[in-house]
Enzyme design. Structure first.
Site, PDB file in Angstrom:
ATOM      1  N   ARG A  89      66.765 -19.887  24.157  1.00  0.00           N
ATOM      2  CA  ARG A  89      67.309 -19.642  22.775  1.00  0.00           C
ATOM      3  C   ARG A  89      68.671 -19.967  22.565  1.00  0.00           C
ATOM      4  O   ARG A  89      69.475 -18.966  23.040  1.00  0.00           O
ATOM      5  CB  ARG A  89      66.505 -18.658  21.973  1.00  0.00           C
ATOM      6  CG  ARG A  89      67.101 -18.767  20.578  1.00  0.00           C
ATOM      7  CD  ARG A  89      66.279 -18.267  19.546  1.00  0.00           C
ATOM      8  NE  ARG A  89      66.624 -18.070  18.473  1.00  0.00           N
ATOM      9  CZ  ARG A  89      66.263 -17.693  17.180  1.00  0.00           C
ATOM     10  NH1 ARG A  89      65.358 -17.114  17.218  1.00  0.00           N
ATOM     11  NH2 ARG A  89      67.110 -17.680  16.038  1.00  0.00           N
ATOM     12  N   ARG A  97      63.120 -23.960  17.453  1.00  0.00           N
ATOM     13  CA  ARG A  97      62.825 -22.393  17.589  1.00  0.00           C
ATOM     14  C   ARG A  97      62.025 -22.407  18.640  1.00  0.00           C
ATOM     15  O   ARG A  97      60.880 -22.188  19.088  1.00  0.00           O
ATOM     16  CB  ARG A  97      61.937 -21.699  16.555  1.00  0.00           C
ATOM     17  CG  ARG A  97      62.425 -21.882  15.060  1.00  0.00           C
ATOM     18  CD  ARG A  97      63.022 -20.628  14.813  1.00  0.00           C
ATOM     19  NE  ARG A  97      63.682 -20.360  13.331  1.00  0.00           N
ATOM     20  CZ  ARG A  97      63.010 -20.390  12.342  1.00  0.00           C
ATOM     21  NH1 ARG A  97      61.791 -20.087  12.374  1.00  0.00           N
ATOM     22  NH2 ARG A  97      63.945 -20.374  11.249  1.00  0.00           N
ATOM     23  N   ASP A 100      61.469 -16.927  19.172  1.00  0.00           N
ATOM     24  CA  ASP A 100      62.122 -15.984  18.004  1.00  0.00           C
ATOM     25  C   ASP A 100      61.193 -14.663  17.919  1.00  0.00           C
ATOM     26  O   ASP A 100      60.204 -14.645  17.527  1.00  0.00           O
ATOM     27  CB  ASP A 100      61.773 -16.706  16.563  1.00  0.00           C
ATOM     28  CG  ASP A 100      62.628 -16.142  15.505  1.00  0.00           C
ATOM     29  OD1 ASP A 100      63.450 -15.405  15.990  1.00  0.00           O
ATOM     30  OD2 ASP A 100      62.701 -16.749  14.363  1.00  0.00           O
ATOM     31  N   ASP A 102      61.422 -10.831  16.576  1.00  0.00           N
ATOM     32  CA  ASP A 102      62.010  -9.978  15.541  1.00  0.00           C
ATOM     33  C   ASP A 102      61.168  -8.745  15.743  1.00  0.00           C
ATOM     34  O   ASP A 102      60.080  -8.527  15.521  1.00  0.00           O
ATOM     35  CB  ASP A 102      61.755 -10.752  14.162  1.00  0.00           C
ATOM     36  CG  ASP A 102      62.360 -11.702  13.716  1.00  0.00           C
ATOM     37  OD1 ASP A 102      63.752 -12.099  14.232  1.00  0.00           O
ATOM     38  OD2 ASP A 102      61.922 -12.810  12.987  1.00  0.00           O
TER      39      ASP A 102
END
Ligand code: AMP
Length: 478
Positions: A89, A97, A100, A102
C-alpha cells in the site's frame, strides 16, 4: 478483569481482495496481537474521502475484526501501517486500495489527534463498517467524549433508518479463511479429551452451549465470550431430552462442519460435541426438575422441555467447569430458568446474558427461520413489530398489562400469526404481571404454518424510565 475490546476495520479493492483480507488477518494474529474473531466479508461501492460513491472505481471488500492486545493504541496503529506497507500500500491519491486497516475502537478510549482519532471519526456513516461490526459485537458500547456511549447495534439501526440504501448496496463476499485459527479450534468428542483440555486452561474459561445450526446470534455469544475470557469452548449437542413427543428431533437442522468454521472464526478455542450415548448412557435416570421460572409459558406449552434443558446444561456445566456461561436473551425464559438452576444448585460460575441478534427487519435470528417460506418470512417480522408497538404504548403510559397484551395479540392475529401466548412478566420470576410498575418483559410464542417463533422485549413503565437492555432493543438487532 475483562480484556480491552479492540476493533479493526479492514478493506481492500485489490483484484484479489478476499485473499488480501485473509492474509491481513493472519498477519495481524502475531506478536502480541490475537484476532479473537472476524465478521463475514461484505463488498460495497468505493467511497471518496467526502463520502460519495465513486461508481467508476472497483468495489471494496470489507470486514471488522476484534483483537486482543496489550499494545497501546499508537503502537497498534503502527503495526497496522506496517501490515499495509508490507501488502504494497502506498498512501497517495487514486482509487486503488490494496489494503486499508483502521483502528475503529480501543475499549473506552476517546482521543483526537493528528495521527489517531478514537473511535474512528466516520464509522457511524459507513454501512460497510457497521454491518460487519454488528455481526461480531452488536452490544459493544462505542465510547463518545462528552456524551453517553451507544451500542454498535443502535448506531447500525440509526444508519439503516436514515440511509437504508447504504446497506442494500452491500453484497456478501464470503467468510474469512482464517486457516491457523480454524486449526486452533480443537474438536473434542470424548469426556476424557474434554477433561484434558479443561485442565490445561490456566485462565478464565467461557462456555457457549448450543444445539448447532449456528447463525449470527450464536456467533455473537462466542464473540462476547472470546472478548471476556482467556479460553472459549462451545458445545454442539442436539439435546433429545428437550424435545417433546410431537416435536421433530429428526428435523432439527445439523451442519457440523459449517458450525465448527463459524465458531473458529468468532474466537472459540475448542468445540465439545459429545454423543447422546456418552452424555446419557443406558441407565441414566436422574433429572433436574426446575420449578419457579420454569412454570408457565414454554413450561406449560412444552411439558418436560425445561427439565430436559436444565438436565443437559447442568451436565455440560459440570463437564466444562466454566467461569462464565453465555446465553441469549432471545430465549428469555430459558435464561431465567438457567440463572435459577445455577443459583439454586450453587454451581460455580456465572451466567452471562447476551443481547438478541436480529435480521434487518427485526426478526430474531433462529435456526427455525430457515423453515419459513418467502411469504411467511415477510409476515414473521410482525412479531418483533408488535412487541415494539407494545413497548411504545407502555413507555407512553399504558400500564394495564391486559390491554397491552390484547392489542398486541390482535395485531399478530390480523397478520395471520397464531398466538400460543403473549404475556407481560417479571424478568426474574417469569410471573405474569397485571400492572406495569418496574422493568418487565413481554414474552411471546407464535406459530406460522408449522414453524414456532419466540421473541421478547424489555418494557419500561413510563417515558424516560429505560431498563438497560431497552437501548439494545432499538431498531434492527438487539
Ligand atoms: P440453541 O442452539 O438454539 O439452543 O441456542 C443456543 C444459544 O444461543 C442460547 O443461549 C440461545 O438463547 C442463543 N441464541 C439463539 N438465537 C439467538 C439470537 N438471535 N441472538 C442471541 N442469542 C441467540
Amino acid at each position: 478483569m475483562s480484556p480491552t475490546r479492540i476493533f479493526i476495520a479492514l478493506g481492500s479493492n485489490d483484484a484479489d481482495a478476499v485473499a488480501r483480507l485473509d492474509a491481513a488477518l493472519l498477519a495481524l494474529d502475531t506478536d502480541g496481537v490475537r484476532v479473537a474473531g472476524a465478521a463475514r466479508y461484505v463488498r460495497g461501492p468505493y467511497l471518496t474521502a467526502a463520502g460519495d460513491v465513486d461508481g467508476s472505481a472497483t468495489p471494496v471488500c470489507n470486514t471488522v475484526a476484534e483483537v486482543r492486545s496489550a499494545l497501546p493504541p499508537e503502537a497498534l496503529l503502527a503495526r497496522l501501517q506496517r501490515i499495509e506497507r508490507a501488502a504494497g500500500r502506498v498512501r497517495v491519491g487514486g482509487t486503488s486500495r490494496t489494503l486499508d486497516l483502521d483502528l475503529l475502537a480501543y475499549g473506552d478510549v476517546c482521543c483526537e489527534g493528528a495521527r489517531l482519532t478514537l473511535p474512528h471519526p466516520r464509522f457511524a456513516t459507513r454501512a460497510f463498517v457497521l454491518e460487519p461490526w454488528e455481526e461480531i459485537a452488536a452490544d459493544f458500547l462505542v465510547p463518545a467524549s462528552g456524551t453517553r456511549a451507544v451500542p454498535v447495534v443502535a448506531h447500525a439501526a440509526t444508519l439503516r433508518r436514515d440511509h437504508p440504501e447504504r446497506f442494500t448496496a452491500l453484497d456478501p463476499a464470503g467468510a474469512p479463511r482464517f486457516a491457523d485459527r480454524a486449526a486452533a479450534c480443537t474438536v473434542l468428542e470424548t469426556r476424557e479429551d474434554l477433561a484434558a483440555w479443561r485442565s490445561a486452561q490456566p485462565g478464565l474459561v467461557g462456555v457457549v452451549p448450543t444445539m448447532g445450526a449456528l447463525h449470527p446470534g450464536h456467533a455473537s455469544l462466542v464473540q462476547r465470550a472470546a472478548a471476556e475470557c482467556d479460553a472459549v469452548i462451545a458445545t454442539l449437542f442436539v439435546n433429545p431430552l428437550q424435545f417433546g413427543p410431537g416435536e421433530d428431533l429428526a428435523r432439527y437442522p445439523r451442519s457440523f462442519e459449517a458450525d465448527c468454521a463459524l465458531l473458529a472464526r468468532h474466537g472459540a478455542d475448542a468445540v465439545y460435541a459429545p454423543s447422546a450415548e456418552d452424555l446419557f448412557p443406558t441407565g441414566f435416570a436422574t433429572w433436574i426438575e426446575p420449578g419457579g421460572a420454569a412454570q408457565g409459558l414454554e413450561g406449560a406449552e412444552r411439558p418436560g422441555h425445561f427439565r430436559g434443558v436444565a438436565t443437559v446444561v447442568v451436565k455440560l456445566w459440570t463437564r466444562t467447569r466454566p467461569d462464565r456461561g453465555y446465553f441469549g436473551r432471545k430465549d428469555a425464559q430459558q435464561l431465567a430458568v438457567l440463572r435459577q438452576v445455577v443459583r439454586d444448585l450453587e454451581l460455580p460460575g456465572e451466567v452471562i446474558a447476551c443481547p438478541t441478534v436480529r435480521a434487518p427487519d427485526g426478526l430474531a435470528r433462529s435456526s427455525r427461520n430457515r423453515f419459513l417460506s418467502e411469504q411467511e418470512r415477510k409476515v414473521a417480522s410482525t412479531l418483533c413489530a408488535a412487541l415494539a408497538a407494545l413497548a411504545q404504548r407502555a413507555a407512553l403510559g399504558q400500564a394495564d398489562c391486559a390491554i397491552l397484551e390484547r392489542l398486541a395479540v390482535e395485531q399478530l392475529e390480523r397478520a395471520g400469526l397464531r398466538v400460543d401466548y403473549l404475556v407481560v412478566v417479571d424478568p426474574t420470576s417469569m410471573g405474569a404481571q397485571t400492572t406495569l410498575r418496574g422493568a418487565a418483559l413481554v414474552l411471546a410464542a407464535v406459530r406460522l404454518g408449522d414453524v414456532r417463533l419466540l421473541d421478547n422485549r424489555w418494557l419500561a413503565p413510563a417515558l424516560g424510565v429505560a431498563a438497560a437492555p431497552t437501548a439494545l432493543d432499538a431498531g434492527g438487532r438487539a
